[in-house]
Write a protein that holds these residues in place. Structure first.
Motif, PDB file in Angstrom:
ATOM      1  N   LEU A  93       0.841  -1.249   0.091  1.00 23.06           N
ATOM      2  CA  LEU A  93       0.023   0.052   0.114  1.00 23.06           C
ATOM      3  C   LEU A  93       0.748   1.251   0.109  1.00 23.06           C
ATOM      4  O   LEU A  93       0.264   2.291  -0.398  1.00 23.06           O
ATOM      5  CB  LEU A  93      -0.853   0.180   1.159  1.00 23.06           C
ATOM      6  N   GLY A  94       2.104   1.187   0.436  1.00 26.09           N
ATOM      7  CA  GLY A  94       3.097   2.197   0.552  1.00 26.09           C
ATOM      8  C   GLY A  94       3.472   2.810  -0.970  1.00 26.09           C
ATOM      9  O   GLY A  94       4.154   3.922  -0.938  1.00 26.09           O
ATOM     10  N   ILE A  95       3.017   2.085  -2.073  1.00 27.10           N
ATOM     11  CA  ILE A  95       3.535   2.691  -3.284  1.00 27.10           C
ATOM     12  C   ILE A  95       2.465   3.621  -3.903  1.00 27.10           C
ATOM     13  O   ILE A  95       2.522   4.204  -4.810  1.00 27.10           O
ATOM     14  CB  ILE A  95       3.602   1.441  -4.245  1.00 27.10           C
ATOM     15  N   LEU A  96       1.115   3.552  -3.022  1.00 23.43           N
ATOM     16  CA  LEU A  96       0.066   4.232  -3.575  1.00 23.43           C
ATOM     17  C   LEU A  96       0.094   5.921  -2.923  1.00 23.43           C
ATOM     18  O   LEU A  96       0.509   6.231  -1.887  1.00 23.43           O
ATOM     19  CB  LEU A  96      -1.240   3.837  -3.218  1.00 23.43           C
ATOM     20  N   TYR A 125       3.989  12.422   4.804  1.00 24.44           N
ATOM     21  CA  TYR A 125       5.488  12.358   5.267  1.00 24.44           C
ATOM     22  C   TYR A 125       6.221  11.234   4.721  1.00 24.44           C
ATOM     23  O   TYR A 125       7.348  10.886   4.839  1.00 24.44           O
ATOM     24  CB  TYR A 125       5.602  12.240   6.744  1.00 24.44           C
ATOM     25  N   VAL A 126       5.352  10.143   4.085  1.00 24.80           N
ATOM     26  CA  VAL A 126       6.181   8.961   3.406  1.00 24.80           C
ATOM     27  C   VAL A 126       6.182   9.283   2.026  1.00 24.80           C
ATOM     28  O   VAL A 126       5.213   9.674   1.398  1.00 24.80           O
ATOM     29  CB  VAL A 126       5.204   7.921   3.693  1.00 24.80           C
ATOM     30  N   SER A 127       7.388   8.881   1.363  1.00 30.01           N
ATOM     31  CA  SER A 127       7.775   8.963   0.164  1.00 30.01           C
ATOM     32  C   SER A 127       7.139   7.807  -0.648  1.00 30.01           C
ATOM     33  O   SER A 127       7.895   6.808  -0.889  1.00 30.01           O
ATOM     34  CB  SER A 127       8.884   9.103  -0.236  1.00 30.01           C
ATOM     35  N   HIS A 167       8.931   4.237  -2.766  1.00 26.31           N
ATOM     36  CA  HIS A 167       8.617   3.073  -2.760  1.00 26.31           C
ATOM     37  C   HIS A 167       8.121   2.519  -4.048  1.00 26.31           C
ATOM     38  O   HIS A 167       8.700   1.512  -4.431  1.00 26.31           O
ATOM     39  CB  HIS A 167       7.340   2.774  -1.739  1.00 26.31           C
ATOM     40  N   LEU A 168       7.588   3.232  -4.877  1.00 24.18           N
ATOM     41  CA  LEU A 168       7.285   2.910  -6.333  1.00 24.18           C
ATOM     42  C   LEU A 168       8.218   2.565  -7.186  1.00 24.18           C
ATOM     43  O   LEU A 168       8.496   1.629  -7.597  1.00 24.18           O
ATOM     44  CB  LEU A 168       6.360   3.921  -6.773  1.00 24.18           C
TER      45      LEU A 168
END
Length: 206
Positions: A166-169, A175-177, A181-182
């Motif tokens: 989910l962190g690639i969305l 504050y999260v890049s 991740h993507l």
């Protein structure tokens, strides 16, 4: 015939054990390096982040691609990346040093290039792009290599860690890049494609 098979099995176990030891050593030293850099950065009041963090779409930022995964926002940020980095990196390393270095390099460059191209303008630091790259490599290589052992490993990893994707969305916290991740995940997939067996080559099952 039986003797040759037995000797081959012994050599295979020895090779796997050597790779396991090498993987633990390499990943352990890398994480130790990250903690040393973090301590130095803390002592310098995070000035390393301002100097070597990745700045999107700037000429100097191209050089930051090679340094930003070595820096973190704080100790908790580093701790959250360390365990998955060791786990995924170790599993990739079991396929050999060349495979590990290729997957790591593509994850590193993919993460940095995507942040440089489409980052939101702030300074980006952290090794989570490497985590996503190694994870995506482990997820897709079995299907590319048509290896049932690697596919089984991918299924187990997805069940345990799949939610991190989910962190690639772009919907993740500001504050999260998600770009890092993507890009890292894309780099991991590209590495798996590059390392796929060519026609006529034996398929590895490690």
């Amino acid at each position: 015939m039986d003797r040759m098979t037995g000797d081959g099995g012994i050599r295979q176990r020895q090779t796997t054990a050597a790779r396991a030891k090498g993987g633990l050593l390499v990943l352990g030293l890398f994480v130790v390096l990250l903690f040393i850099i973090e301590l130095v950065n803390m002592g310098m009041l995070r000035s390393l982040n301002r100097t070597f963090g990745l700045r999107p779409r700037s000429a100097d930022g191209l050089l930051d691609i090679f340094t930003f995964p070595l820096l973190h926002a704080n100790l908790n940020h580093l701790l959250s990346n360390s365990l998955p980095l060791i786990i995924f990196g170790f599993l990739v390393f079991l396929s050999g040093l060349r495979v590990f270095l290729t997957a790591l390099a593509f994850s590193w460059l993919g993460s940095g290039l995507v942040v440089w191209l489409i980052g939101d303008g702030g300074i980006t630091v952290g090794s989570s792009g490497l985590v996503f790259g190694l994870f995506s490599f482990l997820l897709v290589r079995g299907f590319i290599n048509r290896s049932w052992r690697q596919i089984l490993l991918a299924v187990v990893l997805f069940m345990g860690y799949g939610s991190i994707l989910l962190g690639i969305l772009p919907i993740v916290a500001g504050y999260v890049s998600w770009q890092a991740h993507l890009g890292g995940a894309a780099g991991g997939v590209l590495a798996a494609l590059l390392l796929r067996p060519r026609e006529g080559q034996p398929r590895r099952v490690s």
